[in-house]
Enzyme design. Structure first.
Site, PDB file in Angstrom:
ATOM      1  N   GLY A   1       3.279  -3.317   8.298  1.00 25.09           N
ATOM      2  CA  GLY A   1       3.691  -3.522   9.682  1.00 25.09           C
ATOM      3  C   GLY A   1       5.194  -3.646   9.782  1.00 25.09           C
TER       4      GLY A   1
ATOM      5  CD  GLU B   1      -3.891  -8.856   3.669  1.00 26.80           C
ATOM      6  OE1 GLU B   1      -3.935  -8.819   2.431  1.00 26.80           O
ATOM      7  OE2 GLU B   1      -2.830  -8.977   4.317  1.00 26.80           O
TER       8      GLU B   1
ATOM      9  CB  THR C   1      -0.891  -0.006   1.262  1.00 25.65           C
ATOM     10  OG1 THR C   1      -1.514  -1.272   1.351  1.00 25.65           O
ATOM     11  CG2 THR C   1      -1.938   1.089   1.202  1.00 25.65           C
TER      12      THR C   1
HETATM   13  C1  LIG Z   1     -13.748 -20.856  17.894  1.00 25.07           C
HETATM   14  C2  LIG Z   1     -13.342 -20.574  16.523  1.00 25.07           C
HETATM   15  C3  LIG Z   1     -11.993 -21.137  16.191  1.00 25.07           C
HETATM   16  C4  LIG Z   1     -11.504 -20.701  14.825  1.00 25.07           C
HETATM   17  C5  LIG Z   1     -10.050 -20.778  14.760  1.00 25.07           C
HETATM   18  C6  LIG Z   1      -9.499 -20.133  13.532  1.00 25.07           C
HETATM   19  C7  LIG Z   1      -8.355 -19.312  13.871  1.00 25.07           C
HETATM   20  C8  LIG Z   1      -7.746 -18.660  12.685  1.00 25.07           C
HETATM   21  C9  LIG Z   1      -6.869 -17.615  13.169  1.00 25.07           C
HETATM   22  C10 LIG Z   1      -5.984 -17.141  12.110  1.00 25.07           C
HETATM   23  C11 LIG Z   1      -5.176 -16.046  12.615  1.00 25.07           C
HETATM   24  C12 LIG Z   1      -4.501 -15.381  11.528  1.00 25.07           C
HETATM   25  C13 LIG Z   1      -4.281 -13.987  11.789  1.00 25.07           C
HETATM   26  C14 LIG Z   1      -4.298 -13.211  10.514  1.00 25.07           C
HETATM   27  C15 LIG Z   1      -4.368 -11.743  10.686  1.00 25.07           C
HETATM   28  C16 LIG Z   1      -3.154 -11.138  10.985  1.00 25.07           C
HETATM   29  C17 LIG Z   1      -3.017  -9.687  10.918  1.00 25.07           C
HETATM   30  C18 LIG Z   1      -2.592  -9.189   9.602  1.00 25.07           C
HETATM   31  C19 LIG Z   1      -2.023  -7.832   9.724  1.00 25.07           C
HETATM   32  C20 LIG Z   1      -2.515  -6.917   8.654  1.00 25.07           C
HETATM   33  C21 LIG Z   1      -1.766  -7.035   7.405  1.00 25.07           C
HETATM   34  C22 LIG Z   1      -2.348  -6.251   6.318  1.00 25.07           C
HETATM   35  C23 LIG Z   1      -1.785  -6.293   5.134  1.00 25.07           C
HETATM   36  C24 LIG Z   1      -2.342  -5.615   3.958  1.00 25.07           C
HETATM   37  O1  LIG Z   1      -3.342  -4.972   3.992  1.00 25.07           O
HETATM   38  S1  LIG Z   1      -1.459  -5.829   2.500  1.00 25.07           S
HETATM   39  C25 LIG Z   1      -2.258  -4.866   1.293  1.00 25.07           C
HETATM   40  C26 LIG Z   1      -3.543  -5.440   0.877  1.00 25.07           C
HETATM   41  N1  LIG Z   1      -4.066  -4.730  -0.254  1.00 25.07           N
HETATM   42  C27 LIG Z   1      -5.124  -5.091  -0.896  1.00 25.07           C
HETATM   43  O2  LIG Z   1      -5.758  -6.056  -0.525  1.00 25.07           O
HETATM   44  C28 LIG Z   1      -5.479  -4.291  -2.116  1.00 25.07           C
HETATM   45  C29 LIG Z   1      -6.884  -4.556  -2.573  1.00 25.07           C
HETATM   46  N2  LIG Z   1      -6.988  -4.423  -3.993  1.00 25.07           N
HETATM   47  C30 LIG Z   1      -6.885  -5.456  -4.850  1.00 25.07           C
HETATM   48  O3  LIG Z   1      -6.689  -6.597  -4.458  1.00 25.07           O
HETATM   49  C31 LIG Z   1      -7.020  -5.154  -6.292  1.00 25.07           C
HETATM   50  O4  LIG Z   1      -6.717  -3.821  -6.533  1.00 25.07           O
HETATM   51  C32 LIG Z   1      -8.410  -5.455  -6.811  1.00 25.07           C
HETATM   52  C33 LIG Z   1      -8.710  -6.930  -6.607  1.00 25.07           C
HETATM   53  C34 LIG Z   1      -9.483  -4.623  -6.111  1.00 25.07           C
HETATM   54  C35 LIG Z   1      -8.428  -5.155  -8.319  1.00 25.07           C
HETATM   55  O5  LIG Z   1      -7.397  -5.894  -8.954  1.00 25.07           O
HETATM   56  P1  LIG Z   1      -6.607  -5.316 -10.225  1.00 25.07           P
HETATM   57  O6  LIG Z   1      -5.745  -6.391 -10.780  1.00 25.07           O
HETATM   58  O7  LIG Z   1      -5.959  -4.096  -9.816  1.00 25.07           O
HETATM   59  O8  LIG Z   1      -7.721  -4.926 -11.228  1.00 25.07           O
HETATM   60  P2  LIG Z   1      -8.886  -5.658 -11.974  1.00 25.07           P
HETATM   61  O9  LIG Z   1      -8.717  -5.324 -13.388  1.00 25.07           O
HETATM   62  O10 LIG Z   1     -10.149  -5.232 -11.326  1.00 25.07           O
HETATM   63  O11 LIG Z   1      -8.672  -7.198 -11.804  1.00 25.07           O
HETATM   64  C36 LIG Z   1      -8.178  -7.947 -12.858  1.00 25.07           C
HETATM   65  C37 LIG Z   1      -8.704  -9.355 -12.806  1.00 25.07           C
HETATM   66  O12 LIG Z   1      -7.973 -10.059 -11.812  1.00 25.07           O
HETATM   67  C38 LIG Z   1      -8.844 -10.646 -10.896  1.00 25.07           C
HETATM   68  N3  LIG Z   1      -8.156 -10.655  -9.595  1.00 25.07           N
HETATM   69  C39 LIG Z   1      -7.885  -9.611  -8.810  1.00 25.07           C
HETATM   70  N4  LIG Z   1      -7.239 -10.034  -7.707  1.00 25.07           N
HETATM   71  C40 LIG Z   1      -7.094 -11.360  -7.831  1.00 25.07           C
HETATM   72  C41 LIG Z   1      -6.497 -12.361  -7.013  1.00 25.07           C
HETATM   73  N5  LIG Z   1      -5.947 -12.064  -5.825  1.00 25.07           N
HETATM   74  N6  LIG Z   1      -6.504 -13.619  -7.440  1.00 25.07           N
HETATM   75  C42 LIG Z   1      -7.077 -13.945  -8.627  1.00 25.07           C
HETATM   76  N7  LIG Z   1      -7.668 -13.047  -9.458  1.00 25.07           N
HETATM   77  C43 LIG Z   1      -7.674 -11.775  -9.050  1.00 25.07           C
HETATM   78  C44 LIG Z   1     -10.066  -9.792 -10.935  1.00 25.07           C
HETATM   79  O13 LIG Z   1     -11.178 -10.472 -10.422  1.00 25.07           O
HETATM   80  C45 LIG Z   1     -10.147  -9.503 -12.417  1.00 25.07           C
HETATM   81  O14 LIG Z   1     -10.662 -10.646 -13.036  1.00 25.07           O
HETATM   82  P3  LIG Z   1     -11.351 -10.544 -14.464  1.00 25.07           P
HETATM   83  O15 LIG Z   1     -12.553  -9.692 -14.257  1.00 25.07           O
HETATM   84  O16 LIG Z   1     -11.694 -11.956 -14.786  1.00 25.07           O
HETATM   85  O17 LIG Z   1     -10.368  -9.941 -15.396  1.00 25.07           O
HETATM   86  C1  LIG Z   2      -4.018  -1.889  10.633  1.00 26.33           C
HETATM   87  C2  LIG Z   2      -3.625  -1.896   9.189  1.00 26.33           C
HETATM   88  C3  LIG Z   2      -2.566  -2.674   8.785  1.00 26.33           C
HETATM   89  C4  LIG Z   2      -2.152  -2.662   7.442  1.00 26.33           C
HETATM   90  N1  LIG Z   2      -1.061  -3.390   7.073  1.00 26.33           N
HETATM   91  C5  LIG Z   2      -0.610  -3.308   5.793  1.00 26.33           C
HETATM   92  C6  LIG Z   2       0.570  -4.005   5.392  1.00 26.33           C
HETATM   93  O1  LIG Z   2       1.192  -4.701   6.175  1.00 26.33           O
HETATM   94  N2  LIG Z   2       1.008  -3.874   4.134  1.00 26.33           N
HETATM   95  C7  LIG Z   2       0.350  -3.105   3.230  1.00 26.33           C
HETATM   96  O2  LIG Z   2       0.792  -3.024   2.080  1.00 26.33           O
HETATM   97  N3  LIG Z   2      -0.779  -2.451   3.571  1.00 26.33           N
HETATM   98  C8  LIG Z   2      -1.277  -2.524   4.826  1.00 26.33           C
HETATM   99  N4  LIG Z   2      -2.418  -1.859   5.187  1.00 26.33           N
HETATM  100  C9  LIG Z   2      -3.112  -1.047   4.191  1.00 26.33           C
HETATM  101  C10 LIG Z   2      -4.433  -1.630   3.741  1.00 26.33           C
HETATM  102  O3  LIG Z   2      -4.213  -2.735   2.918  1.00 26.33           O
HETATM  103  C11 LIG Z   2      -5.260  -0.546   3.035  1.00 26.33           C
HETATM  104  O4  LIG Z   2      -5.576   0.437   4.004  1.00 26.33           O
HETATM  105  C12 LIG Z   2      -6.507  -1.142   2.451  1.00 26.33           C
HETATM  106  O5  LIG Z   2      -6.193  -1.951   1.328  1.00 26.33           O
HETATM  107  C13 LIG Z   2      -7.522  -0.066   2.020  1.00 26.33           C
HETATM  108  O6  LIG Z   2      -6.966   0.855   1.194  1.00 26.33           O
HETATM  109  P1  LIG Z   2      -7.053   2.425   1.460  1.00 26.33           P
HETATM  110  O7  LIG Z   2      -6.638   2.662   2.856  1.00 26.33           O
HETATM  111  O8  LIG Z   2      -6.295   3.068   0.391  1.00 26.33           O
HETATM  112  O9  LIG Z   2      -8.588   2.781   1.352  1.00 26.33           O
HETATM  113  P2  LIG Z   2      -9.336   3.368   0.097  1.00 26.33           P
HETATM  114  O10 LIG Z   2      -9.231   2.375  -1.022  1.00 26.33           O
HETATM  115  O11 LIG Z   2      -8.907   4.759  -0.171  1.00 26.33           O
HETATM  116  O12 LIG Z   2     -10.836   3.362   0.640  1.00 26.33           O
HETATM  117  C14 LIG Z   2     -11.536   4.520   1.084  1.00 26.33           C
HETATM  118  C15 LIG Z   2     -13.006   4.424   0.645  1.00 26.33           C
HETATM  119  O13 LIG Z   2     -13.080   4.401  -0.766  1.00 26.33           O
HETATM  120  C16 LIG Z   2     -13.908   3.352  -1.202  1.00 26.33           C
HETATM  121  N5  LIG Z   2     -13.420   2.810  -2.473  1.00 26.33           N
HETATM  122  C17 LIG Z   2     -12.136   2.663  -2.894  1.00 26.33           C
HETATM  123  N6  LIG Z   2     -12.084   2.068  -4.100  1.00 26.33           N
HETATM  124  C18 LIG Z   2     -13.353   1.814  -4.461  1.00 26.33           C
HETATM  125  C19 LIG Z   2     -13.949   1.172  -5.593  1.00 26.33           C
HETATM  126  N7  LIG Z   2     -13.226   0.658  -6.580  1.00 26.33           N
HETATM  127  N8  LIG Z   2     -15.293   1.072  -5.628  1.00 26.33           N
HETATM  128  C20 LIG Z   2     -16.035   1.560  -4.615  1.00 26.33           C
HETATM  129  N9  LIG Z   2     -15.524   2.152  -3.517  1.00 26.33           N
HETATM  130  C21 LIG Z   2     -14.206   2.279  -3.430  1.00 26.33           C
HETATM  131  C22 LIG Z   2     -13.805   2.300  -0.112  1.00 26.33           C
HETATM  132  O14 LIG Z   2     -14.954   1.456  -0.106  1.00 26.33           O
HETATM  133  C23 LIG Z   2     -13.720   3.164   1.144  1.00 26.33           C
HETATM  134  O15 LIG Z   2     -15.029   3.487   1.552  1.00 26.33           O
HETATM  135  C24 LIG Z   2      -2.853  -1.870   6.502  1.00 26.33           C
HETATM  136  C25 LIG Z   2      -3.956  -1.103   6.929  1.00 26.33           C
HETATM  137  C26 LIG Z   2      -4.339  -1.117   8.241  1.00 26.33           C
HETATM  138  C27 LIG Z   2      -5.514  -0.267   8.668  1.00 26.33           C
END
Ligand SMILES: CCCCCCCCCCCCCCCCCCCCC/C=C/C(=O)SCCNC(=O)CCNC(=O)[C@H](O)C(C)(C)COP(=O)(O)OP(=O)(O)OC[C@H]1O[C@@H](n2cnc3c(N)ncnc32)[C@H](O)[C@@H]1OP(=O)(O)O
Ligand SMILES: Cc1cc2nc3c(=O)[nH]c(=O)nc-3n(C[C@H](O)[C@H](O)[C@H](O)COP(=O)(O)OP(=O)(O)OC[C@H]3O[C@@H](n4cnc5c(N)ncnc54)[C@H](O)[C@@H]3O)c2cc1C
Length: 646
Positions: free
Chosen positions: A176, A414, A138
């Protein structure tokens, strides 16, 4: 032991232990989990309640604990990933660990994206914790993957990539471990031979291996947040930082700069899919903890009156049951959905590793949707649990504020939940395929017969009553038909296209329908998976109590979304009026088992860390004890009196 809670346990109609076995996946697994939980008695893990510490002290305590965990895991020889996860979730309690990213994102990325040579080099370093890693994707300005600005440009003369954050908005933000890590997986747009090839992953060293001083890179902590105080979420600015060609994961660039296409560009996103799948189980866990706290407390708390008798337990109020029992049912539903999601993830990723990518789109769609559905529900549920504990729920001693603050970012990280729900493109695509006569497989197969069913907005009176509200299989069927909301979303897109809008605008103008369709699809999956699970449970007493919970889950969901079910003509108005009556009956049936049902989650007191949720129910004396430990009580007269008040 508080006499109320003793009585509650005596009233249970089933064997709590046996239900714990079902949740764990068998008696052997329960036994092993309990053995691992003994780590809680280890004095090396004694610590101050983080609520009494400053942010810096909390970070330091968390780092110490992370380091201790590594040493203890080695000492006890725990190496199985599921056991490590169990061990860590016990030790972590309600907070995150400072090395969390290393385990959940950095290592999994190495495991899935290193080639043989890279594995040989990086895995020993990372598994021995010489290399401590983070996952930097991010940026300040963007999270949308195609919008990310950081570049990695190949220089064939030196066989290096040059990583650059050219603007303020391209600074990596949030990863993180900004202070803790010495390496990062950095996601950057690859340029070679003047052409952009999209997002790829690179290993970048951030800090000196001995001194931990930053290399010529701007790296640090982004400051205090709503929660996550143990985690040093960081910033990272790269100014023409050079790394060897070998540090590109999956090595897509030949020495001469030629780009080699991967089997699927989406494999780079695999780590996100992994965490999204895990978050479904985490939702179950946190929902279960919150219910345990609120239900145990409600069993020992007496307040007000129903009749002119001694004050009743607040759990006897119908409204209290209506707040908590649907959430209890949700905790069970999500536990089984979590098991399904984990199994599905490992099954499909196994196929992917063998080169079969056919189910990758389904895995992506299901994990994104269920991640959003379960985290949103749990997020709201924790707050309901907190409110249901009245004033004491507001105290940090209840653990509910911490559970909320630590859990709520799951709705954002995520993949922000709305954005994840919008990955329903897959649903619409599947619907179109089914309409064109293609036979769908797997969880989407219900769309195959949608066309015959003609589930559309009909006046309810014009349709036969399909559903017996006392029959779970009928309820599953009605959720399935409601999931045909995808048809409305597809139609909305079609109508927009007919107005000569572009595909993109048609999509945006139908986004509310798409999110609704996705929500309905996930809801169907949860009801179906919960019901399917019942057929595996042989013990009649447990089967009965879980069936009651499943019925409550399904009917409560219908009551909350009655408009959809009425509009689609799946239920009649008189049936709809029966649902609240049936829900009240179910609340009465669950009431005697409520405490036993949360006991079955088997959380040790130290893991719950909640004065209100104590197993012995001795809440008041321990609330007093906890308050006395507040740092403000360290002296009888606070220094501010002398400084300002006197
Ligand atoms: C009692 C009960 C017991 C139970 C026990 C269970 C216990 C379990 C406990 C487990 C504990 C685990 C703990 C875990 C948590 C830990 C804490 C974690 C700390 C936080 C860390 C955070 C990290 C982050 O946030 S990292 C950054 C994350 N960022 C994002 O997620 C970004 C989101 N955006 C996107 O993913 C993309 O931008 C997206 C998907 C919105 C758009 O993708 P694009 O490629 O940019 O564009 P698009 O043209 O729309 O997509 C093309 C095409 O590709 C397909 N697509 C997209 N993504 C994927 C994918 N990942 N895989 C496959 N295909 C994908 C998409 O659908 C499109 O398809 P088509 O339409 O067919 O072309
Ligand atoms: C505690 C924490 C830990 C994190 N850890 C990591 C990490 O380890 N590594 C890392 O890379 N990132 C990490 N992140 C970042 C995280 O992955 C992003 O914050 C998350 O993916 C959301 O993106 P953004 O903050 O840019 O929100 P934005 O995408 O700007 O979202 C803001 C608003 O815009 C709307 N919006 C955005 N796009 C669209 C769309 N296409 N259609 C409709 N609505 C839309 C959303 O619904 C939301 O209401 C972390 C975030 C947090 C809070």
């Amino acid at each position: 032991m508080n006499p109320d809670i003793v009585k509650e346990r005596q009233n249970a109609s089933f064997d709590v232990q046996k239900l714990t076995y079902i949740l764990d996946g068998g008696p052997e697994k329960t036994k092993r989990r309990r053995e691992i939980s003994l780590v809680l008695n280890d004095p090396d893990f004694d610590e101050e309640d983080p609520n009494f510490l400053s942010r810096s002290e909390r970070y330091e305590q968390a780092v110490r604990k992370s380091a201790q965990m590594i040493l203890k895991l080695r000492e006890y020889g725990i190496s199985d990933p599921a056991e490590i996860n169990c061990y860590k979730s016990v030790v972590r309690g309600n907070f995150h660990e400072s090395l969390g990213l290393h385990y959940v994102m950095f290592l999994p990325t190495l495991y899935s994206q290193c080639d043989q040579e890279q594995s040989k080099k990086w895995l020993p370093l990372a598994t021995s914790f010489e290399v401590l890693g983070t996952y930097a994707q991010t940026e300040l300005g963007h999270t949308h993957l195609r919008g990310l600005e950081t570049t990695a440009t190949f220089d064939p003369t030196t066989q290096e990539f040059v990583l650059n954050s050219p603007t303020v908005t391209s600074i990596k933000w949030w990863p993180g471990a900004g202070k803790t890590s010495n390496h990062a997986v950095v996601l950057a747009q690859l340029y070679t031979r003047g052409k952009c090839h999209g997002l790829h992953a690179f290993i970048v060293q951030l800090r000196h291996m001995d001194t931990h001083e930053p290399l010529p890179i701007l790296v640090g902590d982004i400051g205090p947040k709503f929660g996550f105080s143990e985690v040093d979420n960081g910033f990272l600015k790269l100014d023409h930082v050079r790394i060897p060609r070998e540090n590109m994961l999956m090595k897509h660039v030949e020495p001469d700069g030629r780009y080699v296409k991967p089997a699927s560009a989406k494999l780079t996103y695999g780590t996100m899919v992994f965490i999204r799948s895990l978050l479904v189980g985490l939702s179950a866990l946190v929902m279960a903890k919150s219910c345990t706290i609120a239900i145990r407390y409600s069993a020992v708390r007496h307040q007000s009156e129903i009749r002119s008798e001694p004050e009743p337990q607040i759990l006897d109020y119908q409204t209290q049951q209506y707040k908590l029992f649907p959430l209890l049912a949700t905790a069970y539903a999500f536990s089984f959905v979590g098991q399904y999601m984990t199994e599905t993830y490992y099954r499909i990723s196994g196929d992917i590793n063998q080169g079969d990518l056919s189910e990758l789109p389904e895995l992506h769609a299901v994990s994104a949707g269920l991640k959003a559905f379960t985290t949103w529900t749990t997020n709201t549920g924790i707050e309901v649990c907190r409110m249901s504990c009245g004033g004491h729920g507001y105290s940090r001693s209840s653990a509910l504020p911490d559970l909320y603050a630590e859990f709520t970012p799951t709705c954002t990280y995520e993949g922000e939940n709305t954005v994840m729900m919008l990955q329903t493109a897959y649903l619409v695509k599947s619907y179109r395929q089914a309409k064109a006569g293609e036979q769908l497989r797997g969880i989407m197969s219900y769309l195959n017969d949608m066309e015959q069913r003609h589930v559309r907005a009909h006046p309810a009176s014009a349709r036969p009553a399909l559903v017996d509200i006392n029959d779970l299989s009928d309820l599953v069927e009605s959720y399935k038909l409601r999931a045909a909301l995808v048809e409305s979303a597809a139609k909305s897109i079609q109508q927009e296209l007919q107005k000569r809008r572009s595909h993109e605008d048609a999509w945006n103008n139908s986004a509310i329908d798409l999110v609704k369709a996705s929500d309905a699809h996930c809801h169907y999956m949860v009801v179906k998976l919960f019901t399917d699970k019942l057929s595996e449970i042989g013990d009649p007493d447990i089967n009965l109590v879980l069936t009651t919970l499943a019925q409550l889950y399904a009917l409560h969901g219908i009551a909350l979304n009655s408009g959809d079910f009425l509009q689609a003509g799946l239920l009649t108005v008189p049936q709809m009026q029966q649902i609240p009556v049936r829900i009240k009956e179910l609340l009465c049936l669950i009431r005697p088992n409520a405490v036993a049902l949360v006991d079955a989650f088997d959380f040790p007191d130290k893991v719950l860390s909640s004065v209100l949720g104590r197993y012995d129910g001795n809440v008041y004396e321990n609330l007093f004890e906890w308050a006395r430990r507040s740092p403000l009580n360290a002296t009888e007269v606070h220094e501010s009196f002398h400084k300002y008040l006197k």
